[in-house]
Design a protein around this motif. Structure first.
Motif, PDB file in Angstrom:
ATOM      1  N   LYS A  66       0.836  -1.198   0.000  1.00 54.45           N
ATOM      2  CA  LYS A  66       0.000   0.000   0.000  1.00 54.45           C
ATOM      3  C   LYS A  66       0.874   1.252   0.000  1.00 54.45           C
ATOM      4  O   LYS A  66       2.018   1.230   0.479  1.00 54.45           O
ATOM      5  CB  LYS A  66      -0.935   0.006   1.215  1.00 54.45           C
ATOM      6  CG  LYS A  66      -1.933  -1.164   1.208  1.00 54.45           C
ATOM      7  CD  LYS A  66      -2.835  -1.128   2.419  1.00 54.45           C
ATOM      8  CE  LYS A  66      -3.801  -2.303   2.424  1.00 54.45           C
ATOM      9  NZ  LYS A  66      -4.826  -2.204   1.379  1.00 54.45           N
ATOM     10  N   ASP A  67       0.309   2.339  -0.519  1.00 53.63           N
ATOM     11  CA  ASP A  67       1.028   3.607  -0.506  1.00 53.63           C
ATOM     12  C   ASP A  67       0.792   4.325   0.816  1.00 53.63           C
ATOM     13  O   ASP A  67       0.127   3.790   1.734  1.00 53.63           O
ATOM     14  CB  ASP A  67       0.641   4.473  -1.706  1.00 53.63           C
ATOM     15  CG  ASP A  67      -0.818   4.923  -1.688  1.00 53.63           C
ATOM     16  OD1 ASP A  67      -1.488   4.823  -0.633  1.00 53.63           O
ATOM     17  OD2 ASP A  67      -1.299   5.394  -2.736  1.00 53.63           O
ATOM     18  N   ALA A  68       1.304   5.548   0.942  1.00 54.02           N
ATOM     19  CA  ALA A  68       1.226   6.271   2.208  1.00 54.02           C
ATOM     20  C   ALA A  68      -0.204   6.584   2.623  1.00 54.02           C
ATOM     21  O   ALA A  68      -0.482   6.768   3.816  1.00 54.02           O
ATOM     22  CB  ALA A  68       2.035   7.562   2.112  1.00 54.02           C
ATOM     23  N   SER A  69      -1.132   6.623   1.662  1.00 53.06           N
ATOM     24  CA  SER A  69      -2.535   6.897   1.977  1.00 53.06           C
ATOM     25  C   SER A  69      -3.341   5.633   2.229  1.00 53.06           C
ATOM     26  O   SER A  69      -4.541   5.702   2.479  1.00 53.06           O
ATOM     27  CB  SER A  69      -3.178   7.700   0.845  1.00 53.06           C
ATOM     28  OG  SER A  69      -3.241   6.933  -0.351  1.00 53.06           O
ATOM     29  N   GLY A  70      -2.685   4.464   2.134  1.00 50.49           N
ATOM     30  CA  GLY A  70      -3.365   3.197   2.392  1.00 50.49           C
ATOM     31  C   GLY A  70      -3.992   2.556   1.179  1.00 50.49           C
ATOM     32  O   GLY A  70      -4.684   1.543   1.302  1.00 50.49           O
ATOM     33  N   LYS A  71      -3.730   3.116  -0.007  1.00 53.45           N
ATOM     34  CA  LYS A  71      -4.283   2.527  -1.229  1.00 53.45           C
ATOM     35  C   LYS A  71      -3.381   1.414  -1.745  1.00 53.45           C
ATOM     36  O   LYS A  71      -2.160   1.487  -1.627  1.00 53.45           O
ATOM     37  CB  LYS A  71      -4.434   3.606  -2.316  1.00 53.45           C
ATOM     38  CG  LYS A  71      -5.471   4.656  -1.992  1.00 53.45           C
ATOM     39  CD  LYS A  71      -5.601   5.652  -3.141  1.00 53.45           C
ATOM     40  CE  LYS A  71      -6.665   6.701  -2.840  1.00 53.45           C
ATOM     41  NZ  LYS A  71      -6.783   7.693  -3.954  1.00 53.45           N
ATOM     42  N   ASP A  72      -4.017   0.386  -2.317  1.00 50.20           N
ATOM     43  CA  ASP A  72      -3.255  -0.727  -2.882  1.00 50.20           C
ATOM     44  C   ASP A  72      -2.406  -0.254  -4.044  1.00 50.20           C
ATOM     45  O   ASP A  72      -2.852   0.563  -4.866  1.00 50.20           O
ATOM     46  CB  ASP A  72      -4.198  -1.838  -3.357  1.00 50.20           C
ATOM     47  CG  ASP A  72      -4.878  -2.539  -2.201  1.00 50.20           C
ATOM     48  OD1 ASP A  72      -4.158  -3.114  -1.366  1.00 50.20           O
ATOM     49  OD2 ASP A  72      -6.126  -2.506  -2.128  1.00 50.20           O
ATOM     50  N   LEU A  73      -1.183  -0.781  -4.114  1.00 52.90           N
ATOM     51  CA  LEU A  73      -0.254  -0.436  -5.183  1.00 52.90           C
ATOM     52  C   LEU A  73      -0.030  -1.635  -6.102  1.00 52.90           C
ATOM     53  O   LEU A  73       0.030  -2.786  -5.642  1.00 52.90           O
ATOM     54  CB  LEU A  73       1.093  -0.011  -4.604  1.00 52.90           C
ATOM     55  CG  LEU A  73       1.231   1.411  -4.074  1.00 52.90           C
ATOM     56  CD1 LEU A  73       2.624   1.605  -3.485  1.00 52.90           C
ATOM     57  CD2 LEU A  73       0.991   2.429  -5.186  1.00 52.90           C
ATOM     58  N   ALA A  74       0.127  -1.356  -7.379  1.00 54.24           N
ATOM     59  CA  ALA A  74       0.506  -2.406  -8.319  1.00 54.24           C
ATOM     60  C   ALA A  74       1.889  -2.930  -7.939  1.00 54.24           C
ATOM     61  O   ALA A  74       2.799  -2.158  -7.646  1.00 54.24           O
ATOM     62  CB  ALA A  74       0.506  -1.868  -9.741  1.00 54.24           C
ATOM     63  N   HIS A  75       2.030  -4.247  -7.933  1.00 54.97           N
ATOM     64  CA  HIS A  75       3.297  -4.876  -7.584  1.00 54.97           C
ATOM     65  C   HIS A  75       3.303  -6.292  -8.141  1.00 54.97           C
ATOM     66  O   HIS A  75       2.316  -6.750  -8.717  1.00 54.97           O
ATOM     67  CB  HIS A  75       3.490  -4.913  -6.063  1.00 54.97           C
ATOM     68  CG  HIS A  75       2.498  -5.790  -5.351  1.00 54.97           C
ATOM     69  ND1 HIS A  75       1.210  -5.370  -5.056  1.00 54.97           N
ATOM     70  CD2 HIS A  75       2.594  -7.069  -4.907  1.00 54.97           C
ATOM     71  CE1 HIS A  75       0.557  -6.346  -4.450  1.00 54.97           C
ATOM     72  NE2 HIS A  75       1.368  -7.396  -4.356  1.00 54.97           N
ATOM     73  N   ASP A  76       4.405  -6.975  -7.952  1.00 57.29           N
ATOM     74  CA  ASP A  76       4.521  -8.359  -8.406  1.00 57.29           C
ATOM     75  C   ASP A  76       5.367  -9.125  -7.393  1.00 57.29           C
ATOM     76  O   ASP A  76       6.340  -8.594  -6.865  1.00 57.29           O
ATOM     77  CB  ASP A  76       5.179  -8.404  -9.794  1.00 57.29           C
ATOM     78  CG  ASP A  76       5.122  -9.780 -10.443  1.00 57.29           C
ATOM     79  OD1 ASP A  76       4.353 -10.642  -9.965  1.00 57.29           O
ATOM     80  OD2 ASP A  76       5.846  -9.982 -11.434  1.00 57.29           O
ATOM     81  N   VAL A  77       4.960 -10.350  -7.092  1.00 63.37           N
ATOM     82  CA  VAL A  77       5.775 -11.245  -6.265  1.00 63.37           C
ATOM     83  C   VAL A  77       6.395 -12.256  -7.225  1.00 63.37           C
ATOM     84  O   VAL A  77       5.726 -13.178  -7.690  1.00 63.37           O
ATOM     85  CB  VAL A  77       4.941 -11.938  -5.174  1.00 63.37           C
ATOM     86  CG1 VAL A  77       5.823 -12.895  -4.363  1.00 63.37           C
ATOM     87  CG2 VAL A  77       4.301 -10.904  -4.251  1.00 63.37           C
ATOM     88  N   MET A  78       7.646 -12.038  -7.548  1.00 64.63           N
ATOM     89  CA  MET A  78       8.312 -12.813  -8.589  1.00 64.63           C
ATOM     90  C   MET A  78       9.612 -13.395  -8.050  1.00 64.63           C
ATOM     91  O   MET A  78      10.060 -13.051  -6.953  1.00 64.63           O
ATOM     92  CB  MET A  78       8.586 -11.937  -9.806  1.00 64.63           C
ATOM     93  CG  MET A  78       9.594 -10.833  -9.547  1.00 64.63           C
ATOM     94  SD  MET A  78       9.627  -9.492 -10.801  1.00 64.63           S
ATOM     95  CE  MET A  78       9.589 -10.361 -12.354  1.00 64.63           C
ATOM     96  N   PHE A  79      10.229 -14.284  -8.832  1.00 64.89           N
ATOM     97  CA  PHE A  79      11.506 -14.847  -8.417  1.00 64.89           C
ATOM     98  C   PHE A  79      12.620 -13.841  -8.643  1.00 64.89           C
ATOM     99  O   PHE A  79      12.585 -13.036  -9.583  1.00 64.89           O
ATOM    100  CB  PHE A  79      11.786 -16.146  -9.167  1.00 64.89           C
ATOM    101  CG  PHE A  79      10.898 -17.286  -8.750  1.00 64.89           C
ATOM    102  CD1 PHE A  79      10.711 -17.591  -7.415  1.00 64.89           C
ATOM    103  CD2 PHE A  79      10.252 -18.059  -9.703  1.00 64.89           C
ATOM    104  CE1 PHE A  79       9.887 -18.649  -7.035  1.00 64.89           C
ATOM    105  CE2 PHE A  79       9.441 -19.121  -9.331  1.00 64.89           C
ATOM    106  CZ  PHE A  79       9.251 -19.409  -7.987  1.00 64.89           C
ATOM    107  N   ALA A  80      13.643 -13.927  -7.793  1.00 65.44           N
ATOM    108  CA  ALA A  80      14.737 -12.957  -7.817  1.00 65.44           C
ATOM    109  C   ALA A  80      15.459 -12.943  -9.157  1.00 65.44           C
ATOM    110  O   ALA A  80      15.877 -11.875  -9.633  1.00 65.44           O
ATOM    111  CB  ALA A  80      15.719 -13.263  -6.679  1.00 65.44           C
TER     112      ALA A  80
END
Length: 324
Positions: A293-307
Motif C-alpha cells: 500500500k502507498d502512504a494513503s493506504g491505497k493498494d499499489l501495483a506490484h509483483d511477487v516474482m523470483f529474484a
C-alpha cells in the motif's frame, strides 16, 4: 513423472531453440508479426518453451460464479484478487492459471488480462486498452529470461509479461497499464469478500489443482534461463516483492511482518500455499500473502516474482535489503 517429462521437453527445447533462434525462424512461424519493429537485440534470448502458439490456451470471457461454488478450491490455494471500485471482487485461482496463464476478462468498464507465468511466479493484471483499441492476449509459446512472451491477437505483436511491454511488432515499446491486484489464499479472499465472485473451472480437462512444476521453487536454477544470478548472494528462486524498479526479498518481509520505506508499506501474513512446490497445490509449503500500500493506504501495483527474473528485467534495480 509428468513434471520430469516437462523438464525433459524443456531441456530439449532449449537445445533446439538456442541453435535456431533468429528473426528469420520466427518470421516463418509468425507471418503476421512485424519483426522489423523490435527492442530485441539478441534473438537467442527468445526460446521455445515447448508448446506452440496457443498450445497453452488462454481463457476468454471466463464464467464467474458465487464463492460458494468454489468448494473444490483448497483454503490455502493462491488466487489473484481483482478489486475494482463499484464491482464485485473477483478471484482467479492459480490452479487454473497454471494451465492457461492468461485470462481475458471484463470487469465493469475495464477490460483486463489476468496473467501468471509459473516459471517466474509472476502474477500481474493488465488493462487491455491501448489508446482506443482493446487487445486480447494469447500465449505465444515463447520465453525470454524464462518469462512468458504474450501476443495480442489484433496485431500479433509480442509482449513481455513481466514488464507489460511490447517487444516485437506494431506494439513494440508500448506499455500496458498494470492494475493494483495481488495474490492471496482462497480462504483470505472468501472471508473478506463473502459476496465476491470466483472464476469457474474451465472446460479443458486439465488436472486442475495439480502442480506440473513439482519442487520448482526449491530448484537451484530456473528452467530455460541463461542469464546471470541475482547479486548479494540471493538465490535465484527466492521470491521478491517488486514495486516499480525496487525489490524487497520475501525472506526479509516474512521475518519482519511489516516494512515501511520508500513511500510504501509491505505486509506479510500467513495462510497462502506455494503454487510451485508439491504436486497438490493445496498441501504445498507456506509462502504467505503480501499486501502493498502507498502512504494513503491505497493498494499499489506490484509483483511477487523470483529474484532471477527481477534481476533479468531490472538489472539496475534497487535491492531493498534493509542493511542501512
Amino acid at each position: 513423472m509428468f513434471a520430469r517429462s516437462i523438464l525433459f521437453a524443456a531441456g530439449l527445447s532449449l537445445a533446439v531453440s538456442s541453435a535456431f533462434a533468429s528473426p528469420a525462424r520466427w518470421v516463418f512461424e509468425w507471418p503476421n508479426t512485424d519483426f522489423e519493429q523490435t527492442s530485441i537485440e539478441d534473438w537467442t534470448e527468445i526460446l521455445s518453451g515447448g508448446p506452440p502458439k496457443d498450445g497453452i490456451p488462454a481463457i476468454d470471457d471466463p464464467v464467474m460464479v458465487p464463492i460458494k461454488e468454489g468448494a473444490q478450491i483448497g483454503e490455502r490455494e493462491p488466487v489473484i484478487t481483482v478489486e475494482i471500485e463499484g464491482e464485485l471482487p473477483r478471484a482467479y485461482p492459480i490452479r487454473y492459471l497454471t494451465w492457461h496463464e492468461i485470462v481475458n476478462d471484463q470487469v465493469g468498464d475495464i477490460p483486463v488480462a489476468v496473467t501468471f507465468c509459473p516459471l517466474c511466479n509472476s502474477g500481474i493484471t493488465f488493462d487491455r486498452r491501448v489508446g482506443d483499441r482493446v487487445l486480447s492476449f494469447g500465449v505465444s509459446g515463447k520465453l525470454r529470461n524464462s518469462d512468458m512472451v504474450m501476443y495480442d491477437r489484433e496485431t500479433e505483436s509480442w509482449w513481455q509479461q513481466a514488464i507489460g511491454t511490447g517487444i516485437v511488432g506494431e506494439m513494440n515499446g508500448v506499455e500496458l497499464t498494470t492494475l493494483p491486484t495481488w495474490m492471496e489464499s482462497w480462504r483470505q479472499f472468501a472471508e473478506r469478500n463473502p459476496d465476491g465472485l470466483v472464476m469457474a473451472e474451465p472446460r479443458f480437462g486439465r488436472p486442475y489443482g495439480r502442480n506440473p512444476y513439482v519442487n520448482y521453487d526449491s530448484s537451484a536454477r530456473p528452467f530455460l534461463y541463461q542469464g546471470e544470478n541475482p547479486p548479494h548472494g540471493i538465490p535465484p528462486l527466492v521470491r521478491v516483492i517488486r514495486v516499480g524498479d525496487r525489490a524487497w526479498p520475501m525472506t526479509r518481509l516474512r521475518e519482519a511482518g511489516e516494512v515501511t520505506e520508500a513511500g510504501v508499506t509491505l505486509t506479510w501474513t500467513e495462510g497462502q500455499a506455494s503454487a510451485l512446490d508439491g504436486r497438490d497445490i493445496a498441501k504445498s509449503k507456506e509462502v504467505g500473502t503480501v499486501r502493498v500500500k502507498d502512504a494513503s493506504g491505497k493498494d499499489l501495483a506490484h509483483d511477487v516474482m523470483f529474484a532471477f527474473a527481477y534481476h533479468a528485467f531490472w538489472p539496475n534495480g534497487e535491492w531493498m535489503l534493509g542493511d542501512g
